[in-house]
Every structure is written in structure tokens, then in C-alpha cells.
Design an enzyme around this catalytic site. Sequence first.
Site, PDB file in Angstrom:
ATOM      1  N   GLU A   1       0.611  -1.539   0.037  1.00  0.00           N
ATOM      2  CA  GLU A   1      -0.083   0.059  -0.301  1.00  0.00           C
ATOM      3  C   GLU A   1       0.943   1.396  -0.395  1.00  0.00           C
ATOM      4  O   GLU A   1       1.699   1.668   0.800  1.00  0.00           O
ATOM      5  CB  GLU A   1      -1.181   0.427   0.880  1.00  0.00           C
ATOM      6  CG  GLU A   1      -0.444  -0.314   2.431  1.00  0.00           C
ATOM      7  CD  GLU A   1      -1.196  -0.097   3.515  1.00  0.00           C
ATOM      8  OE1 GLU A   1      -2.456  -0.658   3.425  1.00  0.00           O
ATOM      9  OE2 GLU A   1      -1.483   0.538   4.972  1.00  0.00           O
ATOM     10  N   CYS A   2       0.319   1.933  -0.845  1.00  0.00           N
ATOM     11  CA  CYS A   2       0.926   3.832  -1.440  1.00  0.00           C
ATOM     12  C   CYS A   2       2.719   3.078  -0.833  1.00  0.00           C
ATOM     13  O   CYS A   2       3.624   3.225  -2.147  1.00  0.00           O
ATOM     14  CB  CYS A   2       0.760   4.633  -0.292  1.00  0.00           C
ATOM     15  SG  CYS A   2       1.065   6.063   0.154  1.00  0.00           S
ATOM     16  N   GLY A   3       4.298   3.857  -0.329  1.00  0.00           N
ATOM     17  CA  GLY A   3       5.138   3.850  -0.219  1.00  0.00           C
ATOM     18  C   GLY A   3       5.392   2.211  -0.733  1.00  0.00           C
ATOM     19  O   GLY A   3       6.298   2.600  -1.269  1.00  0.00           O
TER      20      GLY A   3
ATOM     21  N   SER B   1      -2.017  -0.906  -4.233  1.00  0.00           N
ATOM     22  CA  SER B   1      -2.694   0.297  -4.413  1.00  0.00           C
ATOM     23  C   SER B   1      -1.881   1.634  -3.093  1.00  0.00           C
ATOM     24  O   SER B   1      -1.471   1.023  -2.261  1.00  0.00           O
ATOM     25  CB  SER B   1      -4.469   0.176  -3.431  1.00  0.00           C
ATOM     26  OG  SER B   1      -4.955   1.342  -4.407  1.00  0.00           O
TER      27      SER B   1
END
Length: 448
Positions: free
Chosen positions: A335-337, A426
Site C-alpha cells: 500500500e502506497c509507499g 494501491s
Amino acid sequence: MPNVPARCPTLLIAAPASGQGKTTVTAGLARLLVRRGWRVRVFKCGPDFLDPQWLALASGQPVDNLDLWLNGEQDVAARLYAAAAANDVILIEGVMGLFDGEPSAADLAMRWRIPVLAVVDAGAMVGTVGALAYGLRHYRPGLPWAGVLANRVASDGHAVMVQGAVASAPDGAQAAGWLGALPRQEAFALPERHLGLTAAAELPDALARLDAVADALAQTPLGQRDAADWAAWCVTLGAPPAAEPVPPLLRGRTVAVARDAAFGFLYPANLQTLADLGAEVVFFSPLANEALPPCDAVWLPGGYPELHAPALAAATHTRATLAAHVRAGRPVWAECGGMLALCDDITLTDGTQWPLWGLLPGRVRMQPQLAALGAQSWATPHGVLRGHTFHYSTLQTALAPAAHTRPARGFGRAEAVFRHGSIHASYFHAWFASSPTATAWLFGAEVE
């Protein structure tokens, strides 16, 4: 959970806006009370990963997030009840301004009748502090109120004038609840970068900063309140309905979680949800180029990979063992990073480009302005996960999204959810407790 109400002094620390000093005051107050030998449990309103690290350092306990939309009312009630039963004081740091967001910190205060302490940055004003305090108190009829604390005053004289302005408000000094002033001092500053505060663990003098704030608060009416004074802020918390037991869908499975300065955006509640599902949770550090531990699934949480791009590019051992995990078809949630680290390369704001792990086709570009922010939900095949998005990067990829999140507000922007082999990725940060079944599916459990 016994059906016996719990009572505990509870305070919500709020402000007219972000940047007024809520985290500084909340952490400093927690540190002051802990030094007195009190058991202090601190919560943070809304989705946030960085403020809780400072609050946890100050209180010596994990810091959970409270959000009526993200958690749901029953989950918030359960966390508050458990905290009230085991602690001497509960402190809750608000989010943004007192009435900002849907739901807002004020909604939380109204629901459980929690007194509000308003922190106002008085650095560039005098009389207006009185107007702000009066407006915050009376904008929502019936809002429980504790008082006002002026932050970043320039001198003792400035503090006296601000106190006079608060006292001159229509409801008078006693009703306004003057709780003191904090001076403007560099020793109190909690440094910031994009996405929020610098992580407490990155600063060797983090605890000394909190002690400096605690020392200053000890000179204020707020800091001089004794146990009897705090009892006036007691909140009665009824036992919430028993939650449905979490099915042990991950029993016998090991989930490896990246955790270091590049991957530090971890809700304690998410780790607890994995444990409740029966998973054994183990940690590894990509920044230390550690091999992926033996595991059935991997979680790459968010963080600051952009600040550590050279080290991540050099983490060939981590990359190789993670690649073998993916080739074996074992699940990864990034997720993200965590998603960024899997991509081909990253271009920083100064134009520097670094290779990354190349396990997810795509190129990342950092930008100085915010790319997305807001609450989101993802309707997985096995339940709806709630969460949020907050990032300063963009991703260019030829991958077609497998799904999209749904913004909680009509003006938000959906985030793509990608599926590439055994990888789900994501910009969406998930709150696992919102759907343990969906979480178990994400980490490879067979769910009916």
C-alpha cells in the site's frame, strides 16, 4: 466484556485548524502526566501514522486511531471503554480543525460527552484568541467544554493580554476556562516534512523535546490540575455490544511485515487484526537489506521510500527474496509507499532517478504538491475495507486496474487497485479491522 460502565477523566485536544500545536500539547501533556506516575492512554482522531508515534513515545502505550467513519461507532466505543477501564486519564488528539471533516472531532466529543480543550496559536494575534475560543465553544450547542490554551505566545505580557481577551468574551473568564499559555520556543518544535511530522524515532532528542513541553505545561493551570481537578472531566463509558468474534482465517500462516524508516505507516490496530485472525506476524527491514523471513504472505505498508531510494535500490537481497516469494505465487499486499518500492524506478522532485525493485510494472514521480487525500473504501470480493489515501507521488503504469476504491465524499478521487501475479497494490491505506474477512483474503486465506 462485562456490562459495567467505566469512568475515566477524558480530554479531547482540538484547535481551529491544523498547525496550531495539537500534537505538541497532547504529547507534552501525556508526558507530564506519565512523569507523575499516571497511566495515560492516548488516541488520535482520524487516519494518521505520524502523530501517533509521538503520542506513543510520550505515553509509553500504543496509540490507536478513532474515527466514526473509519472504525465505526462500535469499534470506537470498545476502544474507549477498554482504555477507561485500565487507565487514569484518556487524551484524544483531534484532527484538522475541531469541526472539520465528516465526521469531525466535535462529533466524537458530542457522542461521548468528552470535554474539549481548544489549542489556539496566538503567535500573531491577541483579541482574536478570545473570539476564536468563544466561537469554538458555542458553534455547536451543547459541546462539552474544558477550556482554552494559547500556544506560541511571544512573552509573559503577550500571555496576559491573550488571557484578558479570553476573559472579555461574552461568557466570561470562568466559563471560557483559561488553561494557560505556552511560549514560542524552538525546543518545543516537532519538525515536519511532506505527509506530516518527522517520525519520532528519527530524532535522538525526541523525548527531550517532549520533556521541554511537559516542563512548560507544568507551569500552566492545565498542568497544575490535580487528580480531583481531572475528575471534573470524567466521562462515563458504557460497555459496547459484544463484537462478533474474528474468525481465525489466517491460523497457521505467517505474515511478514516490512518495518523500518522507509515503511513505518503501520496502524497498531492492523497488526492486532492480523493476530486476531490467527496469523503469526514477523518483521523485516528492507533498508537493512534483510532477507524476507519464511512466510506465507507479505505486507509492504506505506512510508517514505522516496527518502531512502538509494538504500532501497541497493537492497538486492531483500529484492531477490521478495521476487522468489512472488514467483512462488504467495500473496503480497503493498500500500502506497510499499507499492512504490515494487515499481521500476522513482524520479524525485529534484529530477534524480533511482531504480527500484521492478516487481510491479510502473514508474513513480514525486511532486511538491499533494496528489490525493481523503477517506476511501474498497469493495473486495469478500467484504468492504475502509481506509484512506494521502500521497505526493503519481504512478505511470500500463497495468489495467483490477478494481477501484470509492471516495467517502462525492468530491474525492478513486484510487486504482492493481493485481499483478500474486501482488495486490494501491495507494489505498486499509484499516484491516473494518473487514477482517477481506483482510484474510488479501493475505491468501481461502474465504467462502
